[in-house]
Design a protein around this motif. Sequence first.
Motif, mmCIF file in Angstrom:
data_model
loop_
_atom_site.group_PDB
_atom_site.id
_atom_site.type_symbol
_atom_site.label_atom_id
_atom_site.label_comp_id
_atom_site.label_asym_id
_atom_site.label_seq_id
_atom_site.Cartn_x
_atom_site.Cartn_y
_atom_site.Cartn_z
ATOM 1 N N LYS A 1 83.152 52.186 30.917
ATOM 2 C CA LYS A 1 82.397 53.097 30.047
ATOM 3 C C LYS A 1 82.801 54.552 30.277
ATOM 4 N N GLU A 2 83.069 54.914 31.522
ATOM 5 C CA GLU A 2 83.510 56.289 31.807
ATOM 6 C C GLU A 2 84.809 56.602 31.068
ATOM 7 N N ASN A 3 85.758 55.676 31.118
ATOM 8 C CA ASN A 3 87.025 55.875 30.402
ATOM 9 C C ASN A 3 86.801 55.960 28.897
ATOM 10 N N LEU A 4 85.982 55.062 28.391
ATOM 11 C CA LEU A 4 85.740 55.017 26.947
ATOM 12 C C LEU A 4 85.044 56.282 26.461
ATOM 13 N N ALA A 5 84.176 56.837 27.284
ATOM 14 C CA ALA A 5 83.486 58.071 26.900
ATOM 15 C C ALA A 5 84.483 59.221 26.763
ATOM 16 N N GLN B 1 84.938 46.378 36.085
ATOM 17 C CA GLN B 1 83.708 47.123 36.354
ATOM 18 C C GLN B 1 83.230 47.843 35.093
ATOM 19 N N GLU B 2 82.115 47.377 34.574
ATOM 20 C CA GLU B 2 81.587 47.883 33.317
ATOM 21 C C GLU B 2 81.353 49.388 33.351
ATOM 22 N N GLY B 3 80.821 49.899 34.460
ATOM 23 C CA GLY B 3 80.515 51.323 34.557
ATOM 24 C C GLY B 3 81.756 52.191 34.438
ATOM 25 N N SER C 1 93.383 42.691 27.562
ATOM 26 C CA SER C 1 92.911 41.825 26.477
ATOM 27 C C SER C 1 91.665 41.040 26.862
ATOM 28 N N MET C 2 90.849 41.577 27.733
ATOM 29 C CA MET C 2 89.619 40.886 28.149
ATOM 30 C C MET C 2 88.591 41.015 27.025
ATOM 31 N N TYR C 3 88.626 40.074 26.114
ATOM 32 C CA TYR C 3 87.837 40.199 24.883
ATOM 33 C C TYR C 3 86.334 40.087 25.104
ATOM 34 N N ARG C 4 85.934 39.691 26.293
ATOM 35 C CA ARG C 4 84.499 39.691 26.604
ATOM 36 C C ARG C 4 83.902 41.084 26.436
ATOM 37 N N VAL C 5 84.710 42.126 26.653
ATOM 38 C CA VAL C 5 84.215 43.497 26.529
ATOM 39 C C VAL C 5 84.679 44.175 25.242
ATOM 40 N N GLU D 1 81.594 42.921 36.291
ATOM 41 C CA GLU D 1 80.569 43.492 37.166
ATOM 42 C C GLU D 1 79.769 44.521 36.383
ATOM 43 N N ARG D 2 78.491 44.252 36.242
ATOM 44 C CA ARG D 2 77.620 45.147 35.493
ATOM 45 C C ARG D 2 77.339 46.425 36.286
#
Length: 378
Positions: free
Chosen positions: A19-23, A14-16, A44-48, A357-358
């Motif tokens: 992003k929360e974790n990365l922030a 889940q992209e959202g 290792s999901m290199y798509r992201v 999932e966007r």
Amino acid sequence: MRRDELRTPCYVVQEGKLKENLAVLRTIREETGCHILLAQKAFSMYRVYPLIGSYLDGTTASGLYEARLGYEEMGRENHIFSPAYREDEMPEIVKLCDHIVFNSPAQYKKYKDLAKRAGKSVGIRINPECSTQEGHEIYDPCAPCSRLGTTLEQFRAQMTEEEIKDLDGLHFHTLCEQNSDDLAKTLAAVEEKFGGWLKQMKWINFGGGHHITRPGYDRELLKQCIRHVKDTYEAEVYLEPGEAVALNAGILLTEVLEIVENGMQIAVLDASAACHMPDVLEMPYRPPLKGAGEPGEKPYVYRLAGPTCLAGDVIGDYSFETELKAGDRLEFQDMAIYTMVKTNTFNGMKLPDIVLEREDGTCELVRSFGYDDFKSRL
């Protein structure tokens, strides 16, 4: 495509939530000046990787293939540690990696000149012999007879002062999904045993296992530990979280294939603990399941199990508000970390699709696997 249109079994990242974790991790970087790397062994999901690279400093690897993946797909800082390196792989590793961490004085002495000639930063992993884990010795690098890291006794006996001067950094990794109080305890042990050499180092790597993005994690204490090292020893600080990057940022969708009964109701799924969520058996643990409760908490209790021939291919016992039936879909939570990187095709099991999932709820099929993926490994 929406989630209810996906073929099972599949991992949905889940992209959202990512992003929360990365922030959160980026805030730690900005407020302390530390470097944070993605530990690819967990995710290792290199798509992201382009997304992750816009928040973090780079990647860290446990071997040549991960090092190559980080180099090719993120292209930022690229670090590596291995308990022992293959001699035939070292020339490529030295080309790919910026920091190379050795597990022992012998490995350091064998390869340091090769790395130094290439302008790479070199370090040694130390073992502070300070165990902070309970009940999971398999994940404890400070357990008795551990092969991971150099103890103080070994460091003193096997390293000359000249060899120590050639070191750029020290690395310790002792945690597994733990809070910052355990980091503080470990850091105190590192300072007590190795403090005499810390001022000589350009960097100190705190390793991974920091559950930074978990609710309740004490981030202020983490920042205090980082600032203490930077201020006291004037060294750069590195963190290598894996699970914290993708914690609670993915699910595993699965379908009930059949209900059987033998002392209790057993739901056979198209997802396997042995093949698709091996940490369930290794840890072991009971993964969270959306809408389900503990046995006895809700009216209908089922044992959820995989479709392989392994008798112990059991995910756990759960209770539900309504009876399960063939065709029902279930949603296991926190299935981004230590899943895709550990899957296998025992019994010829199909590997789950990988889906992104966007934030708007649309789903992108990133990778689908078939018979050739199974056959090509054999």
